[in-house]
Design a protein around this motif. Structure first.
Motif, PDB file in Angstrom:
ATOM      1  N   TYR A 115       0.808  -1.228   0.000  1.00  0.00           N
ATOM      2  CA  TYR A 115       0.000   0.000   0.000  1.00  0.00           C
ATOM      3  C   TYR A 115       0.839   1.276   0.000  1.00  0.00           C
ATOM      4  CZ  TYR A 115      -3.321  -3.620   1.183  1.00  0.00           C
ATOM      5  OH  TYR A 115      -4.030  -4.786   1.186  1.00  0.00           O
ATOM      6  N   THR A 116       2.140   1.149  -0.223  1.00  0.00           N
ATOM      7  CA  THR A 116       2.913   2.346  -0.557  1.00  0.00           C
ATOM      8  C   THR A 116       2.728   2.603  -2.050  1.00  0.00           C
ATOM      9  OG1 THR A 116       4.935   1.058  -0.929  1.00  0.00           O
ATOM     10  CG2 THR A 116       4.598   1.977   1.285  1.00  0.00           C
ATOM     11  N   GLN A 117       3.376   3.630  -2.556  1.00  0.00           N
ATOM     12  CA  GLN A 117       3.124   4.037  -3.940  1.00  0.00           C
ATOM     13  C   GLN A 117       4.413   4.252  -4.722  1.00  0.00           C
ATOM     14  OE1 GLN A 117       0.485   7.476  -4.047  1.00  0.00           O
ATOM     15  NE2 GLN A 117      -0.427   6.856  -2.102  1.00  0.00           N
ATOM     16  N   PHE A 118       4.280   4.228  -6.045  1.00  0.00           N
ATOM     17  CA  PHE A 118       5.321   4.783  -6.904  1.00  0.00           C
ATOM     18  C   PHE A 118       4.992   6.269  -6.997  1.00  0.00           C
ATOM     19  CE2 PHE A 118       6.027   0.398  -8.034  1.00  0.00           C
ATOM     20  CZ  PHE A 118       7.407   0.367  -8.106  1.00  0.00           C
ATOM     21  N   HIS A 119       5.697   7.025  -6.187  1.00  0.00           N
ATOM     22  CA  HIS A 119       5.354   8.419  -5.971  1.00  0.00           C
ATOM     23  C   HIS A 119       6.149   9.381  -6.851  1.00  0.00           C
ATOM     24  CE1 HIS A 119       8.725   7.335  -3.368  1.00  0.00           C
ATOM     25  NE2 HIS A 119       9.116   8.596  -3.461  1.00  0.00           N
ATOM     26  N   ARG A 120       7.145   8.865  -7.557  1.00  0.00           N
ATOM     27  CA  ARG A 120       7.952   9.723  -8.429  1.00  0.00           C
ATOM     28  C   ARG A 120       8.173   9.012  -9.753  1.00  0.00           C
ATOM     29  NH1 ARG A 120      14.220  11.116  -8.203  1.00  0.00           N
ATOM     30  NH2 ARG A 120      14.248  12.958  -9.552  1.00  0.00           N
ATOM     31  N   VAL A 121       7.759   9.655 -10.821  1.00  0.00           N
ATOM     32  CA  VAL A 121       7.911   9.088 -12.165  1.00  0.00           C
ATOM     33  C   VAL A 121       8.559  10.141 -13.053  1.00  0.00           C
ATOM     34  CG1 VAL A 121       6.686   8.279 -14.216  1.00  0.00           C
ATOM     35  CG2 VAL A 121       5.942   7.521 -11.937  1.00  0.00           C
ATOM     36  N   VAL A 122       9.797   9.871 -13.463  1.00  0.00           N
ATOM     37  CA  VAL A 122      10.530  10.786 -14.344  1.00  0.00           C
ATOM     38  C   VAL A 122      10.633  10.127 -15.706  1.00  0.00           C
ATOM     39  CG1 VAL A 122      12.613  12.150 -14.674  1.00  0.00           C
ATOM     40  CG2 VAL A 122      11.846  11.597 -12.355  1.00  0.00           C
ATOM     41  N   LYS A 123      10.020  10.730 -16.696  1.00  0.00           N
ATOM     42  CA  LYS A 123       9.907  10.136 -18.020  1.00  0.00           C
ATOM     43  C   LYS A 123      11.269   9.737 -18.580  1.00  0.00           C
ATOM     44  CE  LYS A 123       5.475  10.752 -18.214  1.00  0.00           C
ATOM     45  NZ  LYS A 123       4.545   9.617 -18.150  1.00  0.00           N
ATOM     46  N   ASN A 124      11.333   8.518 -19.091  1.00  0.00           N
ATOM     47  CA  ASN A 124      12.538   7.974 -19.734  1.00  0.00           C
ATOM     48  C   ASN A 124      13.762   8.006 -18.827  1.00  0.00           C
ATOM     49  OD1 ASN A 124      11.150   7.579 -22.265  1.00  0.00           O
ATOM     50  ND2 ASN A 124      11.324   9.795 -22.583  1.00  0.00           N
ATOM     51  N   PHE A 125      13.515   7.947 -17.524  1.00  0.00           N
ATOM     52  CA  PHE A 125      14.629   7.966 -16.582  1.00  0.00           C
ATOM     53  C   PHE A 125      14.404   6.925 -15.478  1.00  0.00           C
ATOM     54  CE2 PHE A 125      16.778  10.511 -12.975  1.00  0.00           C
ATOM     55  CZ  PHE A 125      17.966   9.789 -13.128  1.00  0.00           C
ATOM     56  N   ILE A 126      13.501   7.185 -14.533  1.00  0.00           N
ATOM     57  CA  ILE A 126      13.292   6.259 -13.417  1.00  0.00           C
ATOM     58  C   ILE A 126      11.827   6.259 -12.979  1.00  0.00           C
ATOM     59  CG2 ILE A 126      15.634   6.560 -12.494  1.00  0.00           C
ATOM     60  CD1 ILE A 126      14.214   8.255 -10.216  1.00  0.00           C
ATOM     61  N   ILE A 127      11.477   5.227 -12.228  1.00  0.00           N
ATOM     62  CA  ILE A 127      10.283   5.264 -11.377  1.00  0.00           C
ATOM     63  C   ILE A 127      10.773   4.990  -9.956  1.00  0.00           C
ATOM     64  CG2 ILE A 127       8.753   4.521 -13.230  1.00  0.00           C
ATOM     65  CD1 ILE A 127       8.597   1.759 -11.867  1.00  0.00           C
ATOM     66  N   TYR A 231      -0.357   2.224  -6.747  1.00  0.00           N
ATOM     67  CA  TYR A 231      -0.126   1.536  -5.479  1.00  0.00           C
ATOM     68  C   TYR A 231       0.652   0.238  -5.669  1.00  0.00           C
ATOM     69  CZ  TYR A 231      -3.420   4.600  -3.063  1.00  0.00           C
ATOM     70  OH  TYR A 231      -4.040   5.687  -2.504  1.00  0.00           O
ATOM     71  N   ILE A 232       1.530  -0.030  -4.710  1.00  0.00           N
ATOM     72  CA  ILE A 232       2.087  -1.370  -4.561  1.00  0.00           C
ATOM     73  C   ILE A 232       1.081  -2.131  -3.708  1.00  0.00           C
ATOM     74  CG2 ILE A 232       3.960  -2.762  -3.590  1.00  0.00           C
ATOM     75  CD1 ILE A 232       5.862  -0.461  -4.172  1.00  0.00           C
ATOM     76  N   GLU A 233       0.331  -2.997  -4.337  1.00  0.00           N
ATOM     77  CA  GLU A 233      -0.707  -3.720  -3.618  1.00  0.00           C
ATOM     78  C   GLU A 233      -0.116  -4.823  -2.728  1.00  0.00           C
ATOM     79  OE1 GLU A 233      -3.216  -5.040  -6.779  1.00  0.00           O
ATOM     80  OE2 GLU A 233      -4.229  -3.105  -6.962  1.00  0.00           O
ATOM     81  N   LYS A 234       0.992  -5.387  -3.187  1.00  0.00           N
ATOM     82  CA  LYS A 234       1.625  -6.437  -2.394  1.00  0.00           C
ATOM     83  C   LYS A 234       3.070  -6.621  -2.842  1.00  0.00           C
ATOM     84  CE  LYS A 234       1.019 -11.202  -0.754  1.00  0.00           C
ATOM     85  NZ  LYS A 234       1.058 -10.773   0.655  1.00  0.00           N
ATOM     86  N   ALA A 235       3.954  -6.809  -1.871  1.00  0.00           N
ATOM     87  CA  ALA A 235       5.348  -7.206  -2.128  1.00  0.00           C
ATOM     88  C   ALA A 235       5.571  -8.521  -1.408  1.00  0.00           C
ATOM     89  CB  ALA A 235       6.316  -6.137  -1.639  1.00  0.00           C
TER      90      ALA A 235
END
Length: 239
Positions: A115-127, A231-235
């Motif tokens: 339930y944490t998130q991918f909170h930063r998305v930089v195009k053609n670089f990183i998530i 959301y990261i639903e599960k790890a």
């Protein structure tokens, strides 16, 4: 292990039940049986206190390295599956980066990433994932502890496309110590090699890179935060 309160309750219940019959011999026998049940568990106040202390264990700057040094020796897996609301991918962790590998698996086993998130998305670089504006995430961090990890950049790993790496802390941090609760994945083709020697690669995507690319292509707002929460639903650690 059942708590001492449970066995006290059991003892009282048995005595009360026996008291319904006017037979003192049976009452004595019941009391003796109940006492035997309690004694057989070998529960002591000291053991209960020790259990509570173990549950309340917190990582700190002073104990984190020793803890992960020993924890890493117990690990039997080096793969973690991340399931998001946009699909799933699998990370293979590098065995020669022991502290970062152990940290990632430990947090996974503790349920931190759920339930944490991918909170930063930089195009053609990183998530970048592992954070959230949800208060529950902050509470999880507080419960686990406050610590940083030393960089480990000389193991020969590069920031190729699909590499999983650990960002440095945003705190006053001249030695580029890693923020243990977050991670980023390189999507640049063939890679983002200017990150080498600054951040610690500790794994790579071995399945589901198309999902990583899908996340990297979502619309974002100012600050690189996705317009719709990812959301990261599960790890989960894979055997």
């Amino acid at each position: 292990m059942r708590s001492l309160k449970f066995y006290i309750f059991l003892f009282v219940a048995i005595v009360a039940l026996a008291g319904c019959k006017d037979t003192s011999k049976k009452v004595d026998t019941t009391i003796s049986t109940a006492q035997t049940i309690i004694d057989s568990t070998k529960i002591t106040e000291k053991e209960i206190i020790n259990d509570e202390q173990e549950e309340a264990f917190e990582l700190t700057e002073d104990n984190a390295i020793d803890f992960f040094f020993n924890y890493e020796k117990t690990l039997k897996s080096n793969k973690v599956k991340i399931t998001t609301n946009l699909g799933s991918f699998t990370i293979e962790l590098f065995e020669n980066v022991p502290y970062h590998r152990a940290n990632f698996i430990y947090l996974t086993e503790k349920g931190y990433f759920d339930y944490t998130q991918f909170h930063r998305v930089v195009k053609n670089f990183i998530i970048q994932g592992g954070n959230s504006d949800d208060e529950k995430t902050g509470k999880k961090r507080n419960d686990i502890g406050r610590y940083l990890l030393p960089p480990d950049t000389r193991k020969g790993h590069k920031h190729h496309r699909g590499t999983v790496s650990m960002p440095s802390s945003e705190m006053d941090n001249p030695h580029m110590l890693a923020s243990p609760f977050e991670f980023f994945i390189v999507v640049t083709d063939p890679g983002s090699y200017h990150l080498d020697n600054e951040y610690t690669p500790f794994g790579r995507i071995i399945e589901g890179m198309d999902v990583v690319d899908k996340i990297n292509n979502v619309p974002v707002e100012k600050g690189d935060w996705p317009l719709q929460n990812i959301y990261i639903e599960k790890a989960e650690v894979l055997e």
